[in-house]
Design an enzyme around this catalytic site. Sequence first.
Site, short mmCIF file in Angstrom:
data_model
loop_
_atom_site.label_atom_id
_atom_site.label_comp_id
_atom_site.label_asym_id
_atom_site.label_seq_id
_atom_site.Cartn_x
_atom_site.Cartn_y
_atom_site.Cartn_z
N CYS A 1 -1.90 -3.94 -7.47
CA CYS A 1 -2.55 -4.93 -6.88
C CYS A 1 -3.43 -4.04 -5.66
CB CYS A 1 -2.06 -5.90 -6.13
SG CYS A 1 -2.78 -7.33 -5.25
N HIS B 1 -5.51 -13.52 -4.01
CA HIS B 1 -6.66 -13.00 -4.54
C HIS B 1 -8.27 -13.60 -4.48
CE1 HIS B 1 -3.43 -10.93 -7.44
NE2 HIS B 1 -3.27 -10.34 -6.21
N HIS C 1 -10.36 -8.71 -4.68
CA HIS C 1 -8.89 -8.28 -4.39
C HIS C 1 -8.20 -8.78 -5.75
CE1 HIS C 1 -4.96 -9.73 -2.36
NE2 HIS C 1 -4.79 -8.30 -3.01
N HIS D 1 -3.09 -0.90 -3.49
CA HIS D 1 -2.11 -1.21 -2.29
C HIS D 1 -0.86 -1.61 -2.66
CE1 HIS D 1 -4.61 -5.26 -1.55
NE2 HIS D 1 -3.37 -5.34 -2.02
N PRO E 1 -9.10 -5.65 3.63
CA PRO E 1 -9.58 -7.22 3.95
C PRO E 1 -8.88 -7.78 5.13
CG PRO E 1 -8.12 -7.39 2.24
CD PRO E 1 -7.95 -5.69 2.72
N SER F 1 -8.85 -11.96 6.55
CA SER F 1 -8.49 -13.14 5.82
C SER F 1 -9.83 -13.77 5.31
CB SER F 1 -8.02 -14.29 6.90
OG SER F 1 -8.90 -14.57 7.80
N HIS G 1 -2.98 -2.70 4.52
CA HIS G 1 -3.84 -3.29 3.20
C HIS G 1 -4.60 -4.45 3.62
CE1 HIS G 1 -0.72 -6.24 3.02
NE2 HIS G 1 -1.04 -6.57 1.58
N ALA H 1 -4.75 -8.14 6.91
CA ALA H 1 -4.22 -8.78 8.00
C ALA H 1 -2.87 -9.11 7.97
CB ALA H 1 -5.23 -9.99 7.99
#
Length: 394
Positions: free
Chosen positions: A73, A156, A173, A266, A298, A300, A322, A324
């Site tokens: 992922c 995702h 993602h 990640h 990233p 949120s 990776h 928040a």
Amino acid sequence: MPVRVGDHKLLSFASSVDDNTIAQALETASMPFVHPHVALMPDAHFGLGSAVGTVIPTVDAVIPAAVGVDIGCGMIAARTTLTHNDIADRDLAALRKSIESAIPLSPGNYNSNLGRYAFTQGRVAALETMATERGVDLGHSPKWREQLGSLGGGNHFIELCLDEADTVWMFLHSGSRGVGNRIAKRHIKRAQKLCRQWHITLPNDDLAYLPTGTPDLEVYLRDLAWAQAFAFENRAEMMDRFRQALAHWSGRTVDELEVDRVNCHHNYTVRERHGGKDVWLTRKGAVDAHEGVRAVIPGSMGSRSYVVRGKGNAAGLCSAPHGAGRRFSRREARARFTADDLAEAMAGIEYRHGDAWVDEIPAAYKDIDQVMADAVDLVEVEYTLRQILNVKGT
């Protein structure tokens, strides 16, 4: 600066972390083959197998559940030639619907046609060749080809973003989908069975491991490498489809649209050298932050995200957060927030309204600004991005 937790082999970079996460990380750090220490990232939170945001270096052993079930992922970001002025008068809802048409969303949704895009078959062929040459058994996932280029669900997502100069970025993602999940679960169960047979006492079953010198570890590493390759190509496939949709919507040609791309895992394991030894380094919710290495972090769905370069921090095992990281579980987020709360938090961002994504509300996540402040010794920020469009699978 990291904080050593007690007398244990655990260094924490998190200024805000709950006791359950610390306890879970301490269990991982107690494993005898950990070297030199476990690093807990700024976004760490309780997870399945091991705490999310844990970097685990191991000598002569790998813990499959620490890698997790979403092998490979990660994130991919692409900078375009467009600026906000180029798209300010265009309908973002139309672009969102085009993306949703190009990329299957949500768990269990796959491609019905592998011939829609010319570039898809090349990726499928390369993954087929890799599986054949390395002896990877994919009999458990006969639909893996149809999964390539699909998003999945949970956290995702696909986004259109702007950086500080109002340059447009594509951003998404995802991981190894159902095929990676099945590979992971197969080897997690095998490690647990073997540790029981060997009468190995573990802090919990999710720390069951496969040692060097066993055929089981060799098979796992072979399957793991394939799943990580699938995840990498899955993101690249979706990004190419996203680019097609954006080019058509914006009136640009595909060839002139993209100028830069960063694709990073990640959730994965790789061979690296730390503390003077060659180790298997598992990053569960962490990115590679060796000096100069680029990565994507990233926030949120309603906050900022970052493209970064690593600083090669040895104490952090050359890793960085990776994202928040969750403050509230999905169940707790649904109990606390409503679709109206989500709409308020997403003001100014194009997304599909409704209560299906309430558990992804920005308030369910840690403050990304604090996470990045905690990561100041790990990475430097190259670009700061803000979302203007978000697509999620349920």
